[in-house]
Design a protein around this motif. Structure first.
Motif, PDB file in Angstrom:
ATOM      1  N   TYR A 122       0.816  -1.220   0.000  1.00  0.00           N
ATOM      2  CA  TYR A 122       0.000   0.000   0.000  1.00  0.00           C
ATOM      3  C   TYR A 122       0.844   1.262   0.000  1.00  0.00           C
ATOM      4  O   TYR A 122       1.969   1.292   0.495  1.00  0.00           O
ATOM      5  N   SER A 123       0.233   2.309  -0.526  1.00  0.00           N
ATOM      6  CA  SER A 123       0.561   3.678  -0.171  1.00  0.00           C
ATOM      7  C   SER A 123      -0.614   4.176   0.666  1.00  0.00           C
ATOM      8  O   SER A 123      -1.743   4.232   0.168  1.00  0.00           O
ATOM      9  N   ASP A 124      -0.361   4.493   1.925  1.00  0.00           N
ATOM     10  CA  ASP A 124      -1.420   5.055   2.763  1.00  0.00           C
ATOM     11  C   ASP A 124      -1.533   6.531   2.408  1.00  0.00           C
ATOM     12  O   ASP A 124      -0.702   7.350   2.802  1.00  0.00           O
ATOM     13  N   ALA A 125      -2.555   6.873   1.653  1.00  0.00           N
ATOM     14  CA  ALA A 125      -2.674   8.210   1.083  1.00  0.00           C
ATOM     15  C   ALA A 125      -3.472   9.170   1.944  1.00  0.00           C
ATOM     16  O   ALA A 125      -3.914  10.217   1.457  1.00  0.00           O
ATOM     17  N   HIS A 126      -3.624   8.838   3.236  1.00  0.00           N
ATOM     18  CA  HIS A 126      -4.328   9.762   4.139  1.00  0.00           C
ATOM     19  C   HIS A 126      -4.005   9.354   5.575  1.00  0.00           C
ATOM     20  O   HIS A 126      -4.668   8.475   6.138  1.00  0.00           O
ATOM     21  N   LEU A 127      -3.015   9.997   6.167  1.00  0.00           N
ATOM     22  CA  LEU A 127      -2.567   9.619   7.509  1.00  0.00           C
ATOM     23  C   LEU A 127      -2.139  10.865   8.271  1.00  0.00           C
ATOM     24  O   LEU A 127      -1.328  11.653   7.774  1.00  0.00           O
ATOM     25  N   HIS A 128      -2.680  11.030   9.481  1.00  0.00           N
ATOM     26  CA  HIS A 128      -2.364  12.189  10.319  1.00  0.00           C
ATOM     27  C   HIS A 128      -1.361  11.789  11.401  1.00  0.00           C
ATOM     28  O   HIS A 128      -1.602  10.853  12.168  1.00  0.00           O
ATOM     29  N   PHE A 129      -0.267  12.526  11.470  1.00  0.00           N
ATOM     30  CA  PHE A 129       0.808  12.205  12.398  1.00  0.00           C
ATOM     31  C   PHE A 129       0.411  12.497  13.847  1.00  0.00           C
ATOM     32  O   PHE A 129       0.926  11.866  14.776  1.00  0.00           O
ATOM     33  N   VAL A 130      -0.485  13.455  14.051  1.00  0.00           N
ATOM     34  CA  VAL A 130      -0.927  13.837  15.399  1.00  0.00           C
ATOM     35  C   VAL A 130      -2.446  13.899  15.446  1.00  0.00           C
ATOM     36  O   VAL A 130      -3.118  13.846  14.414  1.00  0.00           O
ATOM     37  N   ASP A 131      -2.983  14.026  16.654  1.00  0.00           N
ATOM     38  CA  ASP A 131      -4.426  14.137  16.829  1.00  0.00           C
ATOM     39  C   ASP A 131      -4.824  15.598  17.005  1.00  0.00           C
ATOM     40  O   ASP A 131      -4.028  16.511  16.749  1.00  0.00           O
ATOM     41  N   PHE A 132      -6.045  15.821  17.460  1.00  0.00           N
ATOM     42  CA  PHE A 132      -6.550  17.188  17.593  1.00  0.00           C
ATOM     43  C   PHE A 132      -5.972  17.922  18.802  1.00  0.00           C
ATOM     44  O   PHE A 132      -6.268  19.099  19.001  1.00  0.00           O
ATOM     45  N   PHE A 133      -5.143  17.249  19.564  1.00  0.00           N
ATOM     46  CA  PHE A 133      -4.391  17.880  20.652  1.00  0.00           C
ATOM     47  C   PHE A 133      -2.910  17.924  20.320  1.00  0.00           C
ATOM     48  O   PHE A 133      -2.082  18.207  21.194  1.00  0.00           O
ATOM     49  N   GLN A 134      -2.579  17.608  19.066  1.00  0.00           N
ATOM     50  CA  GLN A 134      -1.217  17.648  18.541  1.00  0.00           C
ATOM     51  C   GLN A 134      -0.308  16.628  19.227  1.00  0.00           C
ATOM     52  O   GLN A 134       0.894  16.836  19.380  1.00  0.00           O
ATOM     53  N   GLN A 135      -0.898  15.519  19.632  1.00  0.00           N
ATOM     54  CA  GLN A 135      -0.171  14.415  20.240  1.00  0.00           C
ATOM     55  C   GLN A 135      -0.269  13.183  19.341  1.00  0.00           C
ATOM     56  O   GLN A 135      -1.194  13.062  18.535  1.00  0.00           O
ATOM     57  N   GLY A 136       0.693  12.249  19.502  1.00  0.00           N
ATOM     58  CA  GLY A 136       0.646  11.030  18.709  1.00  0.00           C
ATOM     59  C   GLY A 136       1.576   9.966  19.249  1.00  0.00           C
ATOM     60  O   GLY A 136       2.325  10.200  20.205  1.00  0.00           O
ATOM     61  N   ASP A 137       1.531   8.797  18.629  1.00  0.00           N
ATOM     62  CA  ASP A 137       2.355   7.668  19.062  1.00  0.00           C
ATOM     63  C   ASP A 137       3.821   7.829  18.703  1.00  0.00           C
ATOM     64  O   ASP A 137       4.669   7.129  19.261  1.00  0.00           O
ATOM     65  N   GLY A 138       4.137   8.695  17.754  1.00  0.00           N
ATOM     66  CA  GLY A 138       5.520   8.910  17.370  1.00  0.00           C
ATOM     67  C   GLY A 138       5.925   8.148  16.124  1.00  0.00           C
ATOM     68  O   GLY A 138       5.240   7.231  15.652  1.00  0.00           O
ATOM     69  N   LEU A 139       7.073   8.533  15.584  1.00  0.00           N
ATOM     70  CA  LEU A 139       7.539   7.997  14.317  1.00  0.00           C
ATOM     71  C   LEU A 139       7.867   6.506  14.406  1.00  0.00           C
ATOM     72  O   LEU A 139       7.592   5.754  13.464  1.00  0.00           O
ATOM     73  N   GLY A 140       8.455   6.072  15.510  1.00  0.00           N
ATOM     74  CA  GLY A 140       8.794   4.658  15.636  1.00  0.00           C
ATOM     75  C   GLY A 140       7.580   3.762  15.564  1.00  0.00           C
ATOM     76  O   GLY A 140       7.580   2.733  14.870  1.00  0.00           O
ATOM     77  N   ALA A 141       6.515   4.147  16.282  1.00  0.00           N
ATOM     78  CA  ALA A 141       5.284   3.361  16.252  1.00  0.00           C
ATOM     79  C   ALA A 141       4.658   3.378  14.861  1.00  0.00           C
ATOM     80  O   ALA A 141       4.095   2.371  14.407  1.00  0.00           O
ATOM     81  N   LEU A 142       4.766   4.512  14.184  1.00  0.00           N
ATOM     82  CA  LEU A 142       4.214   4.594  12.829  1.00  0.00           C
ATOM     83  C   LEU A 142       4.968   3.662  11.880  1.00  0.00           C
ATOM     84  O   LEU A 142       4.349   2.945  11.075  1.00  0.00           O
TER      85      LEU A 142
END
Length: 375
Positions: free
Chosen positions: A65-85
């Protein structure tokens, strides 16, 4: 890479019509068992090959796949980080991803009983947030080159009703030269998110965005726009369609990606399946060669698949007619554990497409849109 199960060769045996019984002849009597044995052997071989063909047909294709729609952070500008991605992408066979921030941030008001967990968690507003692009850029630019090469970062941290927006994007591109591969997801008409956003109501044909589209054409960057085709009270017509269509029509040199084909989960809940959507998408694709369609989030059900999880033939035919104009995406928001399950849910629809069309939609189309080689 997309791999197809090998198909067994097809054989057919044409049997001659039976003849009336003839008087027995010694030579013929000796030949008959040999002929019957050979025929039985051929019939058994044909049956075995047919069985192998059925097994091969039942085997699933192996999609990348190419995931053509993915948000790095949520609506509080937090996320799991690049390693988890990266872990999620490896597990889901995602070779490449459109990665973007979230262009708004949810406010935690002092009178709230507790911190909201989502932008609809309470009535507090959301506000345009430019820091989201810097969060993404800093995470990626510090990663090794092979990691960076797996992502196409898109700019989203600007106010689409601000006539300064294009200049701000140009400035960000100068700070990170050669880094940005597109613009979006641009939030315009988006259900309660629009209602909660502070300030002027964004729309796809706002004068500020027309300047952004011109900049995108100048730089060769695709633009992903979220613009609901209608409101949750007007299911019989495309109330907001002209806003988006005029933006596409008046910017023929700009490559547009229509997020979720103009749908949303809220529209699905309120209106169910809009039976006229297919016709409008088909007309738009016929009319505007610069328009492409993102099939993420709210499109799979109830549009691509019916109530029994079977592909809808009209949508299969539409994608086959325009096989280089559609992409898939997980649309995850800062949390990446579900990427694989979401993309795998498209398998029944992809399997209904021809092998090349399925590969285009699953992986190759997005790579072409951001000028990357397709292996």
């Amino acid at each position: 890479m997309l791999k197809l199960a090998p198909r067994a060769a097809r054989f057919s045996i044409l049997a001659k019509p039976s003849c009336p019984a003839q008087p027995s002849h010694p030579a013929r009597a000796r030949q008959r068992p040999l002929v019957q044995g050979a025929l039985a052997l051929l019939l058994g071989l044909a049956g075995s090959l047919a069985g192998l063909e059925a097994v091969a047909a039942d085997e699933t294709r192996d999609y990348h796949y190419s995931d053509a729609h993915l948000h790095f952070v949520d609506f509080f500008q937090q996320g799991d980080g690049l390693g988890a991605l990266l872990d999620a992408m490896d597990e889901a066979q995602v070779d490449h991803a459109l990665v973007t921030g979230i262009g708004v941030a949810k406010k935690w008001q002092q009178d709230a009983p507790k911190k909201p967990r989502y932008y609809m968690g309470d009535d507090a507003p959301v506000y345009w947030y430019s820091g989201t692009d810097y969060i993404l850029a800093e995470a990626l630019t510090r990663a090794p080159e092979p990691v960076q090469a797996r992502f196409s970062p898109f700019i989203t941290g600007f106010n689409p009703t601000d006539l300064n927006a294009a200049d701000e994007i140009r400035q960000l591109m100068a700070i990170y030269p050669g880094f940005w591969k597109g613009i979006g997801e641009v939030f315009t008409r988006h259900d309660d998110l629009t209602r909660l956003t502070e300030g002027e109501t964004p729309r796809a044909n706002h004068p500020a965005l027309m300047k952004v589209y011109a900049l995108a054409a100048e730089k060769g960057l695709p633009v992903m726009v979220h613009s609901n085709i209608t409101s949750k009270r007007e299911g019989h017509e495309g109330l907001y369609l002209e806003e988006f269509e005029s933006a596409v029509r008046d910017n023929p040199e700009t490559t547009f990606i229509w997020a979720h084909a103009g749908t949303s989960a809220e529209l699905n809940r309120r209106l169910g399946r809009m039976t006229w959507l297919h016709g409008e998408i088909e007309r738009m694709l016929e009319t505007y060669p610069n328009l492409n369609i993102d099939l993420s989030w709210s499109v799979l059900e109830p549009y691509l698949l019916d109530d029994e999880g079977q592909p809808r033939s009209r949508w299969v035919a539409l994608v086959e007619r325009f096989p280089q104009r559609f992409v898939l995406g997980s649309d995850v928001v800062g949390r990446f554990g579900s990427v694989g399950d979401i993309l795998a849910s498209y398998t029944p629809f992809l399997d209904a497409l021809s092998p090349q069309a399925a590969r285009n939609v699953a992986r190759d189309n997005f790579l072409r849109w951001v000028n990357l080689p397709v292996e």
